[in-house]
Design a protein around this motif. Sequence first.
Motif, PDB file in Angstrom:
ATOM      1  N   GLU A 459       5.268 -10.721   4.695  1.00 46.74           N
ATOM      2  CA  GLU A 459       5.996 -10.992   5.937  1.00 46.74           C
ATOM      3  C   GLU A 459       5.240 -10.363   7.092  1.00 46.74           C
ATOM      4  O   GLU A 459       4.897  -9.181   7.035  1.00 46.74           O
ATOM      5  N   ARG A 460       4.965 -11.131   8.116  1.00 44.22           N
ATOM      6  CA  ARG A 460       4.219 -10.595   9.261  1.00 44.22           C
ATOM      7  C   ARG A 460       5.047 -10.737  10.526  1.00 44.22           C
ATOM      8  O   ARG A 460       5.496 -11.835  10.874  1.00 44.22           O
ATOM      9  N   ARG A 461       5.256  -9.619  11.196  1.00 42.78           N
ATOM     10  CA  ARG A 461       5.953  -9.601  12.474  1.00 42.78           C
ATOM     11  C   ARG A 461       5.120  -8.821  13.465  1.00 42.78           C
ATOM     12  O   ARG A 461       4.991  -7.599  13.359  1.00 42.78           O
ATOM     13  N   ASP A 462       4.537  -9.551  14.411  1.00 42.13           N
ATOM     14  CA  ASP A 462       3.648  -8.939  15.411  1.00 42.13           C
ATOM     15  C   ASP A 462       2.532  -8.162  14.698  1.00 42.13           C
ATOM     16  O   ASP A 462       1.751  -8.747  13.952  1.00 42.13           O
ATOM     17  N   ASP A 463       2.500  -6.841  14.919  1.00 35.16           N
ATOM     18  CA  ASP A 463       1.420  -6.059  14.314  1.00 35.16           C
ATOM     19  C   ASP A 463       1.876  -5.325  13.059  1.00 35.16           C
ATOM     20  O   ASP A 463       1.225  -4.378  12.611  1.00 35.16           O
ATOM     21  N   ARG A 464       2.986  -5.771  12.465  1.00 37.04           N
ATOM     22  CA  ARG A 464       3.481  -5.125  11.251  1.00 37.04           C
ATOM     23  C   ARG A 464       3.518  -6.150  10.116  1.00 37.04           C
ATOM     24  O   ARG A 464       4.010  -7.267  10.288  1.00 37.04           O
ATOM     25  N   VAL A 465       2.996  -5.728   8.968  1.00 34.10           N
ATOM     26  CA  VAL A 465       2.948  -6.593   7.790  1.00 34.10           C
ATOM     27  C   VAL A 465       3.613  -5.860   6.630  1.00 34.10           C
ATOM     28  O   VAL A 465       3.280  -4.702   6.345  1.00 34.10           O
ATOM     29  N   THR A 466       4.522  -6.535   5.964  1.00 35.96           N
ATOM     30  CA  THR A 466       5.169  -5.975   4.773  1.00 35.96           C
ATOM     31  C   THR A 466       4.779  -6.842   3.580  1.00 35.96           C
ATOM     32  O   THR A 466       4.984  -8.065   3.610  1.00 35.96           O
ATOM     33  N   VAL A 467       4.218  -6.206   2.560  1.00 36.89           N
ATOM     34  CA  VAL A 467       3.840  -6.915   1.338  1.00 36.89           C
ATOM     35  C   VAL A 467       4.710  -6.378   0.211  1.00 36.89           C
ATOM     36  O   VAL A 467       4.720  -5.179  -0.063  1.00 36.89           O
ATOM     37  N   THR A 468       5.443  -7.291  -0.425  1.00 36.56           N
ATOM     38  CA  THR A 468       6.361  -6.915  -1.503  1.00 36.56           C
ATOM     39  C   THR A 468       5.846  -7.460  -2.825  1.00 36.56           C
ATOM     40  O   THR A 468       5.545  -8.657  -2.927  1.00 36.56           O
ATOM     41  N   ALA A 469       5.723  -6.563  -3.804  1.00 36.38           N
ATOM     42  CA  ALA A 469       5.231  -6.959  -5.124  1.00 36.38           C
ATOM     43  C   ALA A 469       6.390  -7.105  -6.087  1.00 36.38           C
ATOM     44  O   ALA A 469       7.326  -6.291  -6.096  1.00 36.38           O
ATOM     45  N   ASP A 470       6.334  -8.139  -6.920  1.00 38.68           N
ATOM     46  CA  ASP A 470       7.370  -8.377  -7.914  1.00 38.68           C
ATOM     47  C   ASP A 470       6.728  -8.349  -9.299  1.00 38.68           C
ATOM     48  O   ASP A 470       5.644  -8.906  -9.507  1.00 38.68           O
ATOM     49  N   GLY A 471       7.375  -7.673 -10.248  1.00 39.30           N
ATOM     50  CA  GLY A 471       6.830  -7.590 -11.591  1.00 39.30           C
ATOM     51  C   GLY A 471       7.885  -7.181 -12.584  1.00 39.30           C
ATOM     52  O   GLY A 471       9.013  -6.821 -12.219  1.00 39.30           O
ATOM     53  N   ASP A 472       7.517  -7.219 -13.867  1.00 39.42           N
ATOM     54  CA  ASP A 472       8.466  -6.948 -14.951  1.00 39.42           C
ATOM     55  C   ASP A 472       8.585  -5.462 -15.274  1.00 39.42           C
ATOM     56  O   ASP A 472       9.596  -5.018 -15.821  1.00 39.42           O
ATOM     57  N   ALA A 473       7.560  -4.705 -15.007  1.00 38.63           N
ATOM     58  CA  ALA A 473       7.523  -3.313 -15.452  1.00 38.63           C
ATOM     59  C   ALA A 473       7.465  -2.371 -14.262  1.00 38.63           C
ATOM     60  O   ALA A 473       7.531  -2.787 -13.102  1.00 38.63           O
ATOM     61  N   ASP A 474       7.328  -1.090 -14.567  1.00 33.65           N
ATOM     62  CA  ASP A 474       7.154  -0.078 -13.525  1.00 33.65           C
ATOM     63  C   ASP A 474       5.844  -0.352 -12.802  1.00 33.65           C
ATOM     64  O   ASP A 474       4.772  -0.392 -13.408  1.00 33.65           O
ATOM     65  N   LEU A 475       5.896  -0.543 -11.481  1.00 35.94           N
ATOM     66  CA  LEU A 475       4.706  -0.894 -10.691  1.00 35.94           C
ATOM     67  C   LEU A 475       4.155   0.294  -9.915  1.00 35.94           C
ATOM     68  O   LEU A 475       3.425   0.105  -8.937  1.00 35.94           O
ATOM     69  N   HIS A 476       4.466   1.514 -10.361  1.00 32.70           N
ATOM     70  CA  HIS A 476       4.050   2.699  -9.613  1.00 32.70           C
ATOM     71  C   HIS A 476       2.532   2.721  -9.393  1.00 32.70           C
ATOM     72  O   HIS A 476       2.046   2.944  -8.277  1.00 32.70           O
ATOM     73  N   VAL A 477       1.765   2.486 -10.457  1.00 34.53           N
ATOM     74  CA  VAL A 477       0.300   2.526 -10.357  1.00 34.53           C
ATOM     75  C   VAL A 477      -0.208   1.420  -9.440  1.00 34.53           C
ATOM     76  O   VAL A 477      -1.102   1.635  -8.606  1.00 34.53           O
ATOM     77  N   GLU A 478       0.357   0.228  -9.573  1.00 33.00           N
ATOM     78  CA  GLU A 478      -0.099  -0.912  -8.784  1.00 33.00           C
ATOM     79  C   GLU A 478       0.227  -0.731  -7.301  1.00 33.00           C
ATOM     80  O   GLU A 478      -0.584  -1.057  -6.428  1.00 33.00           O
ATOM     81  N   LEU A 479       1.408  -0.226  -7.006  1.00 34.08           N
ATOM     82  CA  LEU A 479       1.779   0.011  -5.607  1.00 34.08           C
ATOM     83  C   LEU A 479       0.896   1.076  -4.981  1.00 34.08           C
ATOM     84  O   LEU A 479       0.477   0.967  -3.814  1.00 34.08           O
ATOM     85  N   TYR A 480       0.594   2.114  -5.768  1.00 32.19           N
ATOM     86  CA  TYR A 480      -0.315   3.159  -5.282  1.00 32.19           C
ATOM     87  C   TYR A 480      -1.689   2.548  -4.998  1.00 32.19           C
ATOM     88  O   TYR A 480      -2.309   2.819  -3.958  1.00 32.19           O
ATOM     89  N   GLY A 481      -2.188   1.725  -5.945  1.00 30.82           N
ATOM     90  CA  GLY A 481      -3.493   1.103  -5.766  1.00 30.82           C
ATOM     91  C   GLY A 481      -3.545   0.237  -4.525  1.00 30.82           C
ATOM     92  O   GLY A 481      -4.539   0.252  -3.779  1.00 30.82           O
ATOM     93  N   ALA A 482      -2.476  -0.506  -4.260  1.00 30.64           N
ATOM     94  CA  ALA A 482      -2.451  -1.376  -3.086  1.00 30.64           C
ATOM     95  C   ALA A 482      -2.419  -0.555  -1.797  1.00 30.64           C
ATOM     96  O   ALA A 482      -3.096  -0.896  -0.816  1.00 30.64           O
ATOM     97  N   ARG A 483      -1.613   0.506  -1.782  1.00 31.85           N
ATOM     98  CA  ARG A 483      -1.554   1.345  -0.565  1.00 31.85           C
ATOM     99  C   ARG A 483      -2.911   1.965  -0.263  1.00 31.85           C
ATOM    100  O   ARG A 483      -3.307   2.081   0.901  1.00 31.85           O
TER     101      ARG A 483
END
Length: 502
Positions: A459-483
């Motif tokens: 989702e992009r609003r002006d200069d702010r972008v929110t990226v939401t990940a969906d998955g079956d398991a704990d996404l802690h590692v993946e969210l950290y990697g993306a950040r």
Amino acid sequence: MKRLAAIDIGSNSVRLMVVAVERGGGYRLLDEEKAQVRLGEGLVQSGALSDAAQERALEALARMLEIARSLEADTVRAVATAAVRTASNGPAFVARVRETLGLDVEVVSEIEEGRLAFTGAAASFDLPGRTAVIDIGGGSVEIVRAADGQIESITSLPLGAVVLTDRIGTADPPAREDLRAVRRHVRESLRGAFGEDPEPVTVMIGSGGTATSLAAVVAAAAGDDYASVHGRELSLSDVVHVYAQLKSLTLEQRRAVPGVPDYRADIIVAGALVVREAMAVLRCNRFLVNTRGIREGLVLETIARATGRRKGADPSAAIVRFGKRCRFDQRHAEHVNELALSLFDSMADESLTADDRRLLETAAMLHDVGYFVGYEKHHRHSCHLLTYADLPGHSPRDMAVVAAVARYHRGGLPKARHEEFARLSPTDRDTVSKLGGILRLADGFDRGRVGRVRSVTLERRDDRVTVTADGDADLHVELYGAREKADLLEKAFGVRVRISGA
């Protein structure tokens, strides 16, 4: 196309190869011809092709065109290398050839020259492990390093036999101090290109007159027939001994050495010096001689173009084949590609096109091929492999963009001092930064390399972008990697990115 004539216009010689094209992309050799024209003679001092050298070249080209016509060649392709490429009057010479003989001459880049030499070598020799192909011309030396048949780097240096002979001077035999100075220059040039401790190569395949002459001298000394030396193997010791022998002789004495052609006696010392130093710097003890070199690469490339073998190829299948040759993790590559294209479709602005999406797909599929060369700095290895990859449907400009995008999937952000970034146009630099930012983020979402993130929404609003990940398991590692890997996308698009889980 039934018969093809390929002409290589070098700094020292002009060579012709006429072949009959066979089914399946092969060929049958009909005739060969060469002429020593010394087109690059005096080029170092004057910066231009002399009138006399141009006349010799025109005369040789006219004769070769006659041979091609007599053999009913329906296609003639001619390329020029270092002398014409670097001479201030090179374009004027090309125009003169066109006006006088009706022959269009392509002036190939250093990279294309190296690629043609490699293609010619790969047609005659197996290339297992770490290998190098060296083409010693009159004006330049091209050194192509490869890993299991995949080009890793192409380096062109102004260390041709004619150029270095001019540096050695006119003393006969060559003066020791002049030879020491030139040897130091050659070694410094090689170390500047490859570093103080480059990866050793197991075998070096050499083409050009220097390579064939060195092999002929060794064969003659052993009492062997030296009329044909294709495939002959020399050791570093062989090269060192031949160089030591030749450098101590006068020009007339060198002409009397069995295996040294009369027309090459004046430049063979410089050529032997380059081979010796290249083998020493790359820590190589085996040297195989390829008597055909660039012109065979030119023949094979031209046949591939004309027969439509490459035009009809499926680009997607070719990308996967290239990845498999580099032993890529196909599952990870396909997953990152899926995420990257999803992000592109949501994030792309008016500066990005459908063609840019295609290049992102190629870069995403092949971003990790650098692991084939080594774990450390694998993103840089990926960049090198992709720069020289020959993929159907991708122009050299396309591959330059793809290579740079892959280079920035990890590591530092694009900088003007990065060669692969600096050589791009300003528009392409912007494209690389944006595509690199998307790929970098997508790769972060598969940090665990097991595909836990099923999909992403942006989702992009002006200069702010929110990226939401969906998955079956704990996404802690993946969210950290993306950040951790959202930095380039933020910089390229001028936005702030927030990463979250569904």
